[in-house]
Structures are given as C-alpha cells and as structure tokens.
Design a protein around this motif. Structure first.
Motif, PDB file in Angstrom:
ATOM      1  N   GLY A  11       0.779  -1.220   0.000  1.00 34.83           N
ATOM      2  CA  GLY A  11       0.000   0.000   0.000  1.00 34.83           C
ATOM      3  C   GLY A  11       0.816   1.277   0.000  1.00 34.83           C
ATOM      4  N   GLU A  12       2.125   1.168  -0.103  1.00 37.51           N
ATOM      5  CA  GLU A  12       2.994   2.347  -0.035  1.00 37.51           C
ATOM      6  C   GLU A  12       2.882   3.218  -1.286  1.00 37.51           C
ATOM      7  N   LYS A  13       2.626   2.612  -2.431  1.00 37.51           N
ATOM      8  CA  LYS A  13       2.557   3.359  -3.678  1.00 37.51           C
ATOM      9  C   LYS A  13       1.177   3.989  -3.901  1.00 37.51           C
ATOM     10  N   THR A  14       0.187   3.568  -3.156  1.00 41.86           N
ATOM     11  CA  THR A  14      -1.165   4.092  -3.290  1.00 41.86           C
ATOM     12  C   THR A  14      -1.634   4.618  -1.937  1.00 41.86           C
ATOM     13  N   ASN A  15      -2.842   5.101  -1.885  1.00 45.44           N
ATOM     14  CA  ASN A  15      -3.387   5.574  -0.610  1.00 45.44           C
ATOM     15  C   ASN A  15      -4.311   4.535   0.021  1.00 45.44           C
ATOM     16  N   THR A  16      -4.159   3.285  -0.355  1.00 46.33           N
ATOM     17  CA  THR A  16      -5.019   2.215   0.151  1.00 46.33           C
ATOM     18  C   THR A  16      -4.944   2.096   1.666  1.00 46.33           C
ATOM     19  N   ARG A  17      -3.751   2.188   2.223  1.00 52.38           N
ATOM     20  CA  ARG A  17      -3.615   2.086   3.686  1.00 52.38           C
ATOM     21  C   ARG A  17      -4.427   3.160   4.391  1.00 52.38           C
ATOM     22  N   GLU A  18      -4.335   4.381   3.887  1.00 57.39           N
ATOM     23  CA  GLU A  18      -5.072   5.485   4.502  1.00 57.39           C
ATOM     24  C   GLU A  18      -6.575   5.286   4.363  1.00 57.39           C
ATOM     25  N   GLU A  19      -7.006   4.774   3.205  1.00 62.46           N
ATOM     26  CA  GLU A  19      -8.425   4.519   2.989  1.00 62.46           C
ATOM     27  C   GLU A  19      -8.948   3.468   3.969  1.00 62.46           C
ATOM     28  N   ILE A  20      -8.160   2.423   4.210  1.00 57.17           N
ATOM     29  CA  ILE A  20      -8.576   1.369   5.140  1.00 57.17           C
ATOM     30  C   ILE A  20      -8.593   1.902   6.570  1.00 57.17           C
ATOM     31  N   LYS A  21      -7.618   2.726   6.936  1.00 61.19           N
ATOM     32  CA  LYS A  21      -7.614   3.326   8.276  1.00 61.19           C
ATOM     33  C   LYS A  21      -8.861   4.166   8.489  1.00 61.19           C
TER      34      LYS A  21
END
Length: 90
Positions: free
Chosen positions: A40-50
């Motif tokens: 998820g470092e290259k996208t904002n997926t981590r932030e979206e899941i948080k």
C-alpha cells in the motif's frame, strides 16, 4: 510488472550462465530487500482502510449493529469484530 529483455540489460556472460539453469524459461528476480516497498505504499489504500476502520468503529459506538456494518462494508462479522477491537485498543 513488465518484462525487460535480457539481451538489452545483462552482459552476455550472465545470460549464458542463466541459460545453463533456465534455458528459454521465464524467471522472476525479486527486488533487493532495501528497495522493497511496504504493501500500500505506492497508493493511498492504507489510509483509505484506516479511515474505513475508524468510520466503522464510530458507527458501532453510535449504536449500529455489527451485522449491519458487515453488510454495509461487505465484510464478515469476524472482520468487524477485529476492527472494533483494534480501534478500541488504540
């Protein structure tokens, strides 16, 4: 992932050595450990899941049932339980 032509990148000696082991086959060469990126470092997926998890926790605290949350977010009840527990322990 895109393919790179060995003839355009590697010295002939290296190609011949690889051909001893993998003649004409496809081989994957992993990145060096120091160059690897976290999931998820290259996208904002981590932030979206948080943000999603925080929203689920807030909705649960406002009285929304776990069953409804599971259906709304297309998750299992067990996943909702895990998210609530994780957010509660923060």
């Amino acid at each position: 992932m895109c393919y790179i032509k060995a003839k355009e990148t590697l010295p002939i000696e290296v190609i011949e050595l690889i051909q001893k082991y993998v003649d004409g086959g496809v081989i994957y060469i992993p990145r060096k450990e120091c160059n690897r990126k976290q999931w998820g470092e290259k996208t904002n997926t981590r932030e979206e899941i948080k943000l999603r998890d925080l929203t689920i926790y807030d909705e649960y605290n406002s009285g929304t049932s776990k069953k409804f949350l599971a259906e709304k977010y297309f998750l299992s009840k067990k996943s909702i339980d895990r998210i609530i527990l994780k957010e509660r322990n923060k």
